[in-house]
Enzyme design. Structure first.
Site, PDB file in Angstrom:
ATOM      1  N   GLY A  81       0.809  -1.214   0.000  1.00 17.10           N
ATOM      2  CA  GLY A  81       0.000   0.000   0.000  1.00 17.10           C
ATOM      3  C   GLY A  81       0.837   1.256   0.000  1.00 17.10           C
ATOM      4  N   GLY A 104       0.466   5.579   0.891  1.00 13.23           N
ATOM      5  CA  GLY A 104      -0.342   6.623   1.504  1.00 13.23           C
ATOM      6  C   GLY A 104       0.247   7.980   1.213  1.00 13.23           C
ATOM      7  N   SER A 105      -0.333   9.011   1.822  1.00  8.73           N
ATOM      8  CA  SER A 105       0.119  10.379   1.558  1.00  8.73           C
ATOM      9  C   SER A 105       1.509  10.643   2.114  1.00  8.73           C
ATOM     10  CB  SER A 105      -0.874  11.375   2.166  1.00  8.73           C
ATOM     11  OG  SER A 105      -0.984  11.152   3.566  1.00  8.73           O
ATOM     12  N   GLY A 162       3.907   7.958   2.783  1.00  9.06           N
ATOM     13  CA  GLY A 162       4.886   6.904   2.592  1.00  9.06           C
ATOM     14  C   GLY A 162       4.271   5.629   2.061  1.00  9.06           C
ATOM     15  N   SER A 163       5.023   4.535   2.227  1.00  7.85           N
ATOM     16  CA  SER A 163       4.614   3.245   1.690  1.00  7.85           C
ATOM     17  C   SER A 163       4.634   2.188   2.781  1.00  7.85           C
ATOM     18  CB  SER A 163       5.565   2.826   0.558  1.00  7.85           C
ATOM     19  OG  SER A 163       5.612   3.821  -0.439  1.00  7.85           O
ATOM     20  N   VAL A 164       3.829   1.125   2.579  1.00  9.18           N
ATOM     21  CA  VAL A 164       3.743   0.038   3.547  1.00  9.18           C
ATOM     22  C   VAL A 164       4.187  -1.255   2.869  1.00  9.18           C
ATOM     23  CG1 VAL A 164       2.255  -1.216   5.149  1.00  9.18           C
ATOM     24  CG2 VAL A 164       1.824   1.206   4.685  1.00  9.18           C
ATOM     25  N   LYS A 224       5.703   0.474   7.815  1.00  8.02           N
ATOM     26  CA  LYS A 224       5.284   1.727   7.199  1.00  8.02           C
ATOM     27  C   LYS A 224       6.498   2.645   7.121  1.00  8.02           C
ATOM     28  CE  LYS A 224       1.929   5.504   7.785  1.00  8.02           C
ATOM     29  NZ  LYS A 224       0.804   5.990   8.626  1.00  8.02           N
ATOM     30  N   ASP A 250      -8.894  10.964  10.238  1.00 12.60           N
ATOM     31  CA  ASP A 250      -8.825  10.429   8.870  1.00 12.60           C
ATOM     32  C   ASP A 250      -9.422   9.027   8.809  1.00 12.60           C
ATOM     33  OD1 ASP A 250      -8.301  10.481   6.172  1.00 12.60           O
ATOM     34  OD2 ASP A 250      -6.207   9.882   6.365  1.00 12.60           O
TER      35      ASP A 250
END
Length: 1013
Positions: A709, A711-712, A714-716, A731, A836
């Site tokens: 995944g 996100g705004s 970074g990455s997971v 993350k 969020d």
């Protein structure tokens, strides 16, 4: 002349098309089109595409939101772009559209100042509410002489209300609430005889309410609450016969209420005067205002005398709040008001807390409305037996009788209140045993029975209270062992059993992951501290003093990183003081006095502060800091044998040199490591340490194949830690992204001190540098094998019947997330706003248990001051945070962060879970939202809007002749009702997450769990 204009406009002809431009020139409406284009240029973000039609292929009179007047040669008469989430400033060019009669830019994200619109002589309707507009209210607005409606509510406006506003002689509605306006209310408003609504609440206005308001004979709504108004309420206001709402609460108003006000205000529905300094008698004539639904005179401290029995004539009355006054009842005549209120069949709340009511509570209390939800008589002077007729009030959710002198037993009728959530009976003189029927009240979240004379055992039926958060049975005469069932209620946050005669050993305490306060002091408990106690990682206060506990103080208590206060005094503990206690950074109160402890007293942490610790009565303790004045600990005798002298003179220096060399070596190694390690927010000792190398190895150097995944911030990545043999999600923050570093710190701070079965558990954090010398920050979580909720609600490819969420699973997931939000909103010491909430931030474990994650923009909040229940406000205003579609509407207007914002987002997620449609689905356009979409079809057409799989499930159940369709429809109706309640426009109208969780668990219990094949 027309030729000249065409030459000047040649570039626009090329850009927007000759047809519309020439038409504009020929009809003289070019100014309007240019103004609209200027407006569009000032918009920096149009997420809904509201202005996408504003192009040359369409005549500007047909652009979205634009309406032209046919009688004025196609001049713009109306511009309505409400609820379009537009970002930018409002162009002053709008002031050039001289035929504009209506301008609605509400519920967006406009900032900057209100432009000068004083040339709009035709303007009748101006709505700029729910934005982030700043600065003062321009005086030039008062030149719009035809203005009828002026709505600037929920912005960030400052300064005074212009006195010139009194020149708007046609004004009917003046709405300026939820700003930061100061100064006095202009008296000239009283000269605008057409005014029907004056709404100025939640500002910082001062001075008095103008006497001139008494001339506003058409007034229906006067809302001035939550300001700093003082002096008396003008008598003439009580003669405004059309008045529907009078809300003057939370000011500093004084004086008395006119005796005739109920006769002169025949249309009054809501009377809010609480939180002032009013005094005198409650007018008997209020009973003649037959439309009254809600009366609040609470927290004035000055109302006295009897409560008028005439209130019983108010057939529409729903809420009566008279708390914290000096109202009296001491004989049958003065208690007649209670009998009369039984006529109010719609009554939902009766609150008389902190008055001077005396005597026996009449049995007629059980005759009150079957709709009664809150019954509060706390802090009065009532005595005698409690009427068993209260058991007739089956819908009660709160029963508050604390701080009186009630006596006798609590009979089994208490179990007849199945909806009760809060039972407050503390500080009375109740006797007998605690009824086992309390275990029938399965929705109970608060049980306060402290400071009474209860005896006998604690009923094991408390195990049935699986939503119980607060249990206080202290200061009674309870006997026998503490039932182990009590500590099986996983939701308990605070447990107080002190000052009783409880005996035996403390049961195993291992399932209370939310417990932060435990008081077992002043009992007869024996044995050791349960070794499982440190599993309760949220513990902040432990009190076990004044017992007969023995053994050593467990070293594992040093793992309770949240611990603030520990009292083990007056017991039989022996052994040494664990050094681990000195490492607890938050520990500020420690009492170990009067035990049998021995050995060295630690010198770090709390032990540095002699005023924070108490060690008296432990005669074998020694050492510690000098301020403790403890005896020195014994040293090795100076007289040694010859070989001992040799060891001292020869080997010790050699060992010393070797030690020094080793120290230098390890210092060099440590300095090298420090260059690889930068400041990491303290997550406590329970979190393992991992390096960049560990995480790189776990994820195959952050391989794309392990990416699960983005996100705004970074990455997971999916990974497996070698040492722990544990599947994890890593993350990794993109530190080149603005706000990523702050997001990392926020998530660390938030997740450091919270634990809940439905929150994504953080394993550790890593803040270091990578192999190239760049900053590296990452968080490590348990790996959730079933991904996120978004991938289940919106699967890619063809839908497979077997791979979809059934109705029960969706209810279960919704209840899981409601529990998580209830915990962070209501059960943390410092409540948290997630900010969020959306399906992609809801993860699913092996067994499809939902866990809420991504606290990167979460915020802690506090209460500003005394505000109405449930209206908790954040530390400050915000820049808009969250994800489009899930953001609460009030945030667009710069409103304070609040838990109500999360409630709105939860409601949207629930609607998405049931309809299978994202809130940003293309079908939701032209002002239609997912909330409106559901509202229009609720309740009669819900099968037309639910997710296709759920519809198929309903139909399959019906075919099987299981009665499933009706049952499923009823469940869906209940779920949609919760969702719509959570997504109401006004935050105060939404249910909170404790209420939402209760409703969802009730719905879950009402449907059958799918059979295991």
């Amino acid at each position: 002349m027309e030729l000249f204009v065409l030459i000047v406009w040649a570039p626009l002809v090329l850009s927007y098309g000759a047809g519309s431009i020439i038409c504009a020139v020929l009809h003289g409406n070019d100014t309007d089109m240019l103004s609209l284009l200027d407006f569009k240029r000032a918009i920096t973000e149009d997420s809904k595409g509201a202005l996408s039609s504003w192009n040359a292929s369409i005549h500007f009179c047909n652009w979205q939101g634009v309406k032209c007047s046919l009688t004025q040669h196609e001049r713009v008469a109306m511009l309505d772009l409400s609820e379009q989430s537009l970002v930018g400033q409002i162009s002053p060019s709008l002031g050039n559209m001289s035929y504009l009669a209506s301008l609605n830019l509400s519920r967006s994200m406009f900032s900057g100042q209100i432009p000068l619109l004083g040339h709009l002589q035709e303007l009748k309707f101006l709505d700029l509410s729910y934005n982030s507009l700043q600065g003062i209210i321009p005086v030039a607005l008062t030149n719009c002489s035809n203005l009828s409606v002026l709505d600037l509510s929920r912005n960030l406006l400052v300064g005074e209300i212009p006195q010139e506003i009194a020149l708007l002689s046609n004004l009917t509605r003046l709405w300026l609430p939820y700003n930061k306006l100061t100064g006095v209310i202009p008296p000239g408003l009283g000269n605008i005889t057409s005014l029907e609504h004056i709404i100025l609440m939640y500002n910082q206005l001062e001075g008095s309410i103008p006497d001139e308001f008494g001339k506003l004979s058409k007034m229906s709504n006067l809302l001035l609450g939550e300001n700093m108004l003082s002096s008396r309420v003008p008598d003439a206001i009580f003669n405004l016969s059309l008045l529907n709402q009078m809300a003057l609460e939370l000011n500093m108003l004084s004086g008395t209420l006119p005796s005739h006000m109920g006769n002169t205000l025949p249309n009054l529905q809501r009377l809010f005067l609480g939180g002032n300094m009013l005094e005198g008698f409650i007018p008997d004539s209020l009973g003649n205002a037959s439309d009254l639904q809600h009366i609040s005179l609470a927290y004035n401290h000055g109302f006295r005398g009897q409560i008028p029995s005439s209130l019983g004539k108010l057939m529409k009355l729903r809420k009566l709040g008279l708390d914290t006054n000096n109202l009296e009842a001491n004989d049958s005549q003065s208690w007649e008001f209670l009998d009369s209120l039984s006529n109010c069949t719609l009554l939902e709340m009766l609150s008389l807390h902190s008055n001077m009511l005396q005597g026996v509570l009449p049995n007629s209390v059980g005759n009150l409305s079957s709709n009664l939800d809150n019954l509060v008589f706390g802090r009065n002077m009532l005595y005698g037996l409690l009427p068993s007729s209260i058991g007739n009030l089956h819908r009660l959710t709160k029963l508050g009788l604390e701080g009186n002198n009630f006596t006798g037993p609590i009979d089994e009728w208490i179990g007849n209140l199945p909806n009760l959530q809060g039972l407050y009976l503390e500080e009375n003189r109740f006797t007998g045993t605690i009824p086992t029927s309390i275990g029938n009240i399965t929705k109970l979240t608060v049980l306060f029975l402290a400071n009474n004379q209860f005896h006998g055992p604690i009923p094991s039926s408390l195990e049935n209270l699986q939503q119980l958060g607060f249990l206080d049975l202290s200061y009674n005469n309870l006997q026998d062992n503490i039932p182990e069932e009590v500590f099986r209620v996983a939701t308990i946050i605070q447990c107080a059993l002190s000052h009783n005669s409880l005996e035996g050993q403390i049961p195993c305490i291992s399932n209370l992951q939310q417990l932060n306060y435990l008081d077992l002091s002043s009992n007869k408990l024996t044995g050791e501290i349960p070794p499982t106690l440190p599993t309760c990682q949220q513990l902040q206060t432990i009190k076990m003093d004044q017992n007969f506990l023995s053994g050593s103080i467990p070293i594992s208590l040093g793992s309770l990183s949240s611990l603030i206060s520990l009292n083990l005094s007056h017991n039989n503990f022996s052994g040494s003081i664990p050094i681990a206690l000195s490492k607890l950074q938050l520990l500020t109160q420690l009492d170990l006095s009067d035990n049998h402890l021995e050995g060295d007293v630690p010198v770090n942490g709390v032990f540095k502060n002699t005023s924070a610790i108490s060690l008296e009565g432990n005669w074998r303790l020694c050492g510690g800091v000098l301020e403790l004045h403890m005896p020195s600990c014994p040293t090795v005798s100076q007289r040694r044998s010859g070989w001992q002298h040799y060891l001292v003179r020869v080997l010790v220096p050699i060992l010393g040199i070797m030690s020094l060399l080793l120290l230098v070596y390890f210092t060099l190694i440590r300095n090298k490591m420090l260059r690889m390690q930068i400041a990491l927010p303290s997550l406590g000792e329970r979190f393992p340490k991992v390096s960049y190398k560990d995480l790189a190895r776990a994820t195959d150097n952050f391989a794309e194949s392990n990416l699960i995944g983005r996100g705004s911030c970074g990455s997971v990545y999916r990974g497996k830690l070698t040492k722990e043999h544990m599947a994890v999600a890593v993350k990794v923050f993109d530190l080149d992204t603005q706000g990523a570093d702050r997001s990392f710190m926020s998530e660390c701070k938030t997740l450091r001190n919270i634990r809940h079965r439905n929150l994504l558990p953080i394993l550790t954090a890593c803040s270091t540098i990578d192999t190239r010398g760049n900053d590296f920050k990452a968080l490590v979580y348990d790996y959730m094998p079933n991904g996120n909720l978004d991938s289940w609600v919106h699967p890619t490819g063809d839908r497979n019947f077997a791979d979809q969420l059934d109705l029960y699973q969706r209810v279960e997931i919704a209840a899981n997330i409601a529990d998580a939000l209830q915990y962070i909103h209501h059960d943390c010491e410092s409540p948290i706003i997630h900010c969020d909430l959306k399906p992609s931030n809801i993860l699913l474990d092996y067994d499809m248990t939902a866990r809420l994650g991504d606290f990167g923009i979460a915020r802690f909040y506090i209460k500003r001051k005394l505000v109405p229940a449930g209206d908790s406000t954040s530390v400050g205003t915000i820049t808009l945070k969250g994800t489009i579609g899930y953001i609460a509407p009030e945030y667009a207007g710069g409103s304070y962060l609040s838990t109500s914002g999360d409630v709105y987002s939860f409601g949207i997620v629930l609607l998405e879970l049931l309809t299978g449609k994202r809130p940003t689905d293309p079908m939701f356009c032209n002002g239609l939202t997912i909330v409106d979409f559901v509202k229009r079809n609720f309740p009669d057409q819900i099968l037309h809007i639910i997710d296709a799989y759920l519809l198929e499930e309903c139909q399959e159940s019906a075919k099987a002749d299981l009665g499933g369709e009706n049952n499923a429809q009823q469940c869906l109706m209940s779920l949609l009702k919760v969702a719509l309640s959570c997504t109401r426009q006004t935050p105060n109208d939404r249910m909170n997450m404790r209420e939402s969780a209760t409703e969802l668990h009730a719905i879950k219990m009402s449907i059958s769990i799918p059979a295991v094949m």
